[in-house]
Design a protein around this motif. Structure first.
Motif, PDB file in Angstrom:
ATOM      1  N   LEU A  75      -8.999  22.265  16.767  1.00 24.74           N
ATOM      2  CA  LEU A  75      -9.332  20.972  17.349  1.00 24.74           C
ATOM      3  C   LEU A  75     -10.177  21.170  18.599  1.00 24.74           C
ATOM      4  O   LEU A  75     -10.132  22.231  19.241  1.00 24.74           O
ATOM      5  CB  LEU A  75      -8.061  20.193  17.694  1.00 24.74           C
ATOM      6  N   GLY A  76     -10.946  20.148  18.934  1.00 27.51           N
ATOM      7  CA  GLY A  76     -11.806  20.238  20.100  1.00 27.51           C
ATOM      8  C   GLY A  76     -11.910  18.922  20.832  1.00 27.51           C
ATOM      9  O   GLY A  76     -11.502  17.862  20.336  1.00 27.51           O
ATOM     10  N   LEU A  77     -12.475  19.002  22.034  1.00 28.97           N
ATOM     11  CA  LEU A  77     -12.676  17.831  22.895  1.00 28.97           C
ATOM     12  C   LEU A  77     -14.140  17.823  23.323  1.00 28.97           C
ATOM     13  O   LEU A  77     -14.683  18.845  23.740  1.00 28.97           O
ATOM     14  CB  LEU A  77     -11.761  17.937  24.118  1.00 28.97           C
ATOM     15  N   TRP A  78     -14.765  16.664  23.195  1.00 26.68           N
ATOM     16  CA  TRP A  78     -16.191  16.521  23.522  1.00 26.68           C
ATOM     17  C   TRP A  78     -16.328  15.494  24.635  1.00 26.68           C
ATOM     18  O   TRP A  78     -16.072  14.314  24.442  1.00 26.68           O
ATOM     19  CB  TRP A  78     -16.950  16.091  22.269  1.00 26.68           C
ATOM     20  N   LEU A  79     -16.713  15.964  25.828  1.00 32.30           N
ATOM     21  CA  LEU A  79     -16.969  15.082  26.970  1.00 32.30           C
ATOM     22  C   LEU A  79     -18.477  14.937  27.110  1.00 32.30           C
ATOM     23  O   LEU A  79     -19.186  15.913  27.385  1.00 32.30           O
ATOM     24  CB  LEU A  79     -16.377  15.657  28.255  1.00 32.30           C
ATOM     25  N   ARG A  80     -18.985  13.729  26.924  1.00 27.74           N
ATOM     26  CA  ARG A  80     -20.434  13.533  26.905  1.00 27.74           C
ATOM     27  C   ARG A  80     -21.040  13.504  28.302  1.00 27.74           C
ATOM     28  O   ARG A  80     -22.153  13.971  28.507  1.00 27.74           O
ATOM     29  CB  ARG A  80     -20.778  12.233  26.168  1.00 27.74           C
ATOM     30  N   VAL A 134     -24.154  16.031  31.465  1.00 30.58           N
ATOM     31  CA  VAL A 134     -24.140  17.375  30.890  1.00 30.58           C
ATOM     32  C   VAL A 134     -22.936  17.451  29.962  1.00 30.58           C
ATOM     33  O   VAL A 134     -21.799  17.403  30.424  1.00 30.58           O
ATOM     34  CB  VAL A 134     -24.055  18.464  31.968  1.00 30.58           C
ATOM     35  N   PRO A 135     -23.130  17.523  28.651  1.00 36.90           N
ATOM     36  CA  PRO A 135     -21.995  17.497  27.727  1.00 36.90           C
ATOM     37  C   PRO A 135     -21.203  18.796  27.783  1.00 36.90           C
ATOM     38  O   PRO A 135     -21.735  19.859  28.089  1.00 36.90           O
ATOM     39  CB  PRO A 135     -22.661  17.310  26.366  1.00 36.90           C
ATOM     40  N   LEU A 136     -19.922  18.689  27.468  1.00 40.95           N
ATOM     41  CA  LEU A 136     -19.049  19.855  27.430  1.00 40.95           C
ATOM     42  C   LEU A 136     -18.130  19.748  26.222  1.00 40.95           C
ATOM     43  O   LEU A 136     -17.534  18.696  25.983  1.00 40.95           O
ATOM     44  CB  LEU A 136     -18.209  19.949  28.710  1.00 40.95           C
ATOM     45  N   VAL A 137     -18.053  20.820  25.461  1.00 39.94           N
ATOM     46  CA  VAL A 137     -17.137  20.891  24.321  1.00 39.94           C
ATOM     47  C   VAL A 137     -16.127  22.002  24.612  1.00 39.94           C
ATOM     48  O   VAL A 137     -16.511  23.132  24.946  1.00 39.94           O
ATOM     49  CB  VAL A 137     -17.895  21.202  23.016  1.00 39.94           C
ATOM     50  N   VAL A 138     -14.853  21.675  24.517  1.00 35.19           N
ATOM     51  CA  VAL A 138     -13.807  22.679  24.720  1.00 35.19           C
ATOM     52  C   VAL A 138     -12.914  22.711  23.490  1.00 35.19           C
ATOM     53  O   VAL A 138     -12.681  21.696  22.835  1.00 35.19           O
ATOM     54  CB  VAL A 138     -12.964  22.378  25.980  1.00 35.19           C
ATOM     55  N   GLU A 163     -18.524   8.873  26.854  1.00 39.43           N
ATOM     56  CA  GLU A 163     -17.421   8.866  25.900  1.00 39.43           C
ATOM     57  C   GLU A 163     -16.756  10.232  25.806  1.00 39.43           C
ATOM     58  O   GLU A 163     -17.358  11.264  26.110  1.00 39.43           O
ATOM     59  CB  GLU A 163     -17.926   8.458  24.504  1.00 39.43           C
ATOM     60  N   ILE A 164     -15.470  10.216  25.394  1.00 41.25           N
ATOM     61  CA  ILE A 164     -14.729  11.441  25.114  1.00 41.25           C
ATOM     62  C   ILE A 164     -14.208  11.341  23.687  1.00 41.25           C
ATOM     63  O   ILE A 164     -13.542  10.369  23.326  1.00 41.25           O
ATOM     64  CB  ILE A 164     -13.555  11.633  26.095  1.00 41.25           C
ATOM     65  N   PHE A 165     -14.535  12.348  22.865  1.00 40.04           N
ATOM     66  CA  PHE A 165     -14.111  12.351  21.466  1.00 40.04           C
ATOM     67  C   PHE A 165     -13.185  13.541  21.221  1.00 40.04           C
ATOM     68  O   PHE A 165     -13.367  14.628  21.789  1.00 40.04           O
ATOM     69  CB  PHE A 165     -15.320  12.445  20.533  1.00 40.04           C
ATOM     70  N   PHE A 166     -12.202  13.316  20.369  1.00 38.25           N
ATOM     71  CA  PHE A 166     -11.222  14.337  19.998  1.00 38.25           C
ATOM     72  C   PHE A 166     -11.211  14.445  18.486  1.00 38.25           C
ATOM     73  O   PHE A 166     -11.214  13.432  17.773  1.00 38.25           O
ATOM     74  CB  PHE A 166      -9.835  13.940  20.517  1.00 38.25           C
ATOM     75  N   GLY A 167     -11.223  15.692  17.964  1.00 40.93           N
ATOM     76  CA  GLY A 167     -11.221  15.861  16.524  1.00 40.93           C
ATOM     77  C   GLY A 167     -11.431  17.293  16.124  1.00 40.93           C
ATOM     78  O   GLY A 167     -11.336  18.215  16.961  1.00 40.93           O
ATOM     79  N   PRO A 168     -11.741  17.533  14.844  1.00 39.43           N
ATOM     80  CA  PRO A 168     -11.980  18.901  14.370  1.00 39.43           C
ATOM     81  C   PRO A 168     -13.115  19.565  15.142  1.00 39.43           C
ATOM     82  O   PRO A 168     -14.198  18.990  15.296  1.00 39.43           O
ATOM     83  CB  PRO A 168     -12.341  18.701  12.900  1.00 39.43           C
ATOM     84  N   LEU A 169     -12.863  20.763  15.633  1.00 44.93           N
ATOM     85  CA  LEU A 169     -13.840  21.460  16.472  1.00 44.93           C
ATOM     86  C   LEU A 169     -15.155  21.693  15.732  1.00 44.93           C
ATOM     87  O   LEU A 169     -16.229  21.530  16.305  1.00 44.93           O
ATOM     88  CB  LEU A 169     -13.255  22.797  16.941  1.00 44.93           C
TER      89      LEU A 169
END
Length: 545
Positions: A85-90, A121-125, A155-161
């Motif tokens: 799973l991952g988190l995407w902060l736009r 600056v987007p960040l994916v963790v 936006e912040i999205f949560f889902g499959p990395l």
């Protein structure tokens, strides 16, 4: 206009929910101040305020807050998880770091004392394995802003990395494709400029293409992340946009003769050019964003409207190459109004990818390039053809004759030249006027083109005199071709305005039979010219060799 509608449809499509991902927008726990203990899932945040995400701090109440702030969200993970799973902060303004269950997983920007403003600056963790077990897990975001705007602004999205990484990579592909396309268009303009160094509009449009290509490169998520430790990418983004606008205004000035209105376009070009160093040297993030929002954007809209009106005016005045630029400028104006109004908060839909900007910019540049290409081809045609008769110009035919002589001597083939002259043309000018004489010459050119299909080169030598070159043709073949041209001209009267008049030609033929000693251009034309004078002396309206 179709491209603009298509771009809007793409905007709406991308702005919709991402399939398979959860939008974590909504109320989050928020508290100003700073303590690393707030990253712990054991910390009790029930007394904290709630703040809407996405949303900036200054929208939550009066005044402007500068400093640290913490966001916390308790996320329920249900059922067994069989994939990462991952988190995407736009976008977070302006420096931040992300914790999941107390573990620091990623950051953008620097905190004091090495603070530098960074945003969009987007960040994916990636969630650690322990945070993917069923149950409640904590997402904490530590934010610092020394600007007028701070907080989780995207936006912040949560889902499959894997899906998140795929969606984050797509904008990179779209934007690099647009940049490559713009570089290709710019390369074509550079080629035109090298062919015609005096036509500096091609060089200016190359500048438009190159700066717009950089404009899209700076917007690429991967580039924004890479630049983040060193420079605020938004400076480069705005500087590229300003230089592109300046280059376009100069190109517009070069493409059209605007008389006194030209001063407006030159003033626009200088204004945009001055804004390039202003964006690069703005002392703070606040100064940069306010310069863009309240100075650059309004001037950009005014400039787009001015060039749109001037392009329409030029089209009405008969500048047909303004047609394509008119549509391209209209598309760009729609794009700019949409983007500026969105930046001012007057448009509610905020897409995750700037489709309209992409489509509008590329469409505009394409129209600009096609406009100059059309003008380039027209100038190239003017360099080749006589405007009145439609035949080749003298210099073109003489150069061709020099090449044909060398070729004929090399392959041992004959070559012939025909010189033709209108009989008693001075009488037409003296009795009917020069406009009637021009009509006669234009009709002669049309008739000779129709009849001279076997002639390799047919041109206007000067005044009422014409020249034809026939490769691989001997003297007798050239006489037949000359007779065909003479007959085509005298077959029917030519309308000269007030009356119709029969016009005749006299022709002289000279030939080179492909021997060891070949003539010069002057000798071959001189021989044909001597034969032409013999035709005149023999009574005109005839062919002599």
């Amino acid at each position: 206009m179709t491209a603009a509608i298509l771009g809007l449809l793409f905007q709406l499509q991308v702005a919709s929910a991402h399939a398979g991902m959860i939008d974590l927008g909504g109320p989050w726990r928020f508290h100003p101040g700073d303590s690393l203990s707030w990253a712990s899932p054991e910390f009790n945040d029930t007394r904290w305020d709630t703040l809407q995400v996405p949303g900036a701090w200054h929208t939550a109440g009066p005044g402007v807050y500068r400093g640290y702030g913490w966001y916390r969200l308790h996320l329920d993970v249900r059922g067994p998880v069989d994939r990462p799973l991952g988190l995407w902060l736009r976008s977070v303004a302006t420096a931040f770091e992300v914790y999941i269950d107390g573990e620091r997983l990623g950051a953008v920007g620097e905190f004091p004392p090495d603070y530098h403003a960074r945003t969009v600056v987007p960040l994916v963790v990636a969630f650690p394995p322990a945070a993917t077990t069923p149950g409640q897990h904590l997402i904490a975001v530590r934010v610092y802003s020394g600007e007028r705007v701070g907080g989780i602004t995207g936006e912040i999205f949560f889902g499959p990395l894997q899906q998140i990484e795929h969606e984050v990579s797509l904008p990179n592909l779209y934007l690099i494709a647009a940049a490559v396309l713009l570089v290709g268009i710019g390369g074509m303009q550079l080629f035109f400029w090298l062919r015609r160094p005096h036509a500096r509009e091609h060089l200016a449009i190359f500048g438009v293409c190159a700066s717009l290509a950089l404009f899209f490169v700076w917007w690429m998520p991967a580039v924004r992340v890479a630049l983040s430790p060193y420079v605020f990418w938004f400076r480069l983004y705005l500087a590229s946009a300003a230089f592109s606008a300046a280059a376009y205004a100069y190109a517009f000035h070069r493409i059209f003769d605007l008389d006194r209105r030209d001063r407006i376009v030159i003033a626009l070009a200088l204004t945009f050019l001055v804004m390039v160093p202003a964006f690069l040297m703005a002392p703070s993030w606040d100064a940069l964003t306010q310069l863009a929002t309240y100075v650059f954007n309004p001037i950009l809209l005014v400039g787009a409207l001015i060039t749109l009106v001037l392009a329409f005016w030029q089209f009405r005045l008969g500048a047909h190459h303004a047609r394509l630029l008119l549509w391209g400028t209209l598309l760009l104006t729609v794009t700019l109004f949409h983007d500026v109004l969105e930046g001012w908060g007057l448009i509610a839909v905020r897409p995750t990818f700037p489709w309209l900007t992409l489509v509008g910019s590329v469409g505009f540049v394409a129209s600009l390039a096609l406009t100059t290409a059309e003008k380039f081809l027209a100038s190239e045609e003017a360099a080749l053809y006589d405007r009145l008769t439609g035949l080749y110009r003298r210099e073109v035919v003489v150069d061709a004759l020099a090449r044909e002589i060398r070729r004929a001597s090399r392959v041992r083939q004959p070559l012939a030249v025909i010189m033709l002259d209108v009989d008693r043309f001075k009488q037409i000018n003296d009795t009917l006027g020069h406009q009637a004489g021009d009509k006669v010459l234009a009709e002669l050119g049309r008739r000779m083109l129709d009849a001279g299909r076997a002639v390799d080169w047919l041109g206007r030598y000067g005044g009422e005199e014409f020249i034809a070159i026939l490769a691989a043709s001997d003297r007798e073949g050239a006489k037949l071709a000359a007779e065909r041209l003479r007959s085509a001209v005298s077959a029917l009267p030519i309308a000269t305005g007030r009356t119709a008049r029969t016009v005749t030609l006299s022709a002289g033929v000279a030939a080179y039979e492909g021997g060891d000693e070949w003539p010069t251009v002057e000798q071959l034309i001189g021989a044909a010219d001597a034969a032409l004078y013999r035709a005149k002396d023999a009574g005109r309206n005839r062919v002599e060799a």
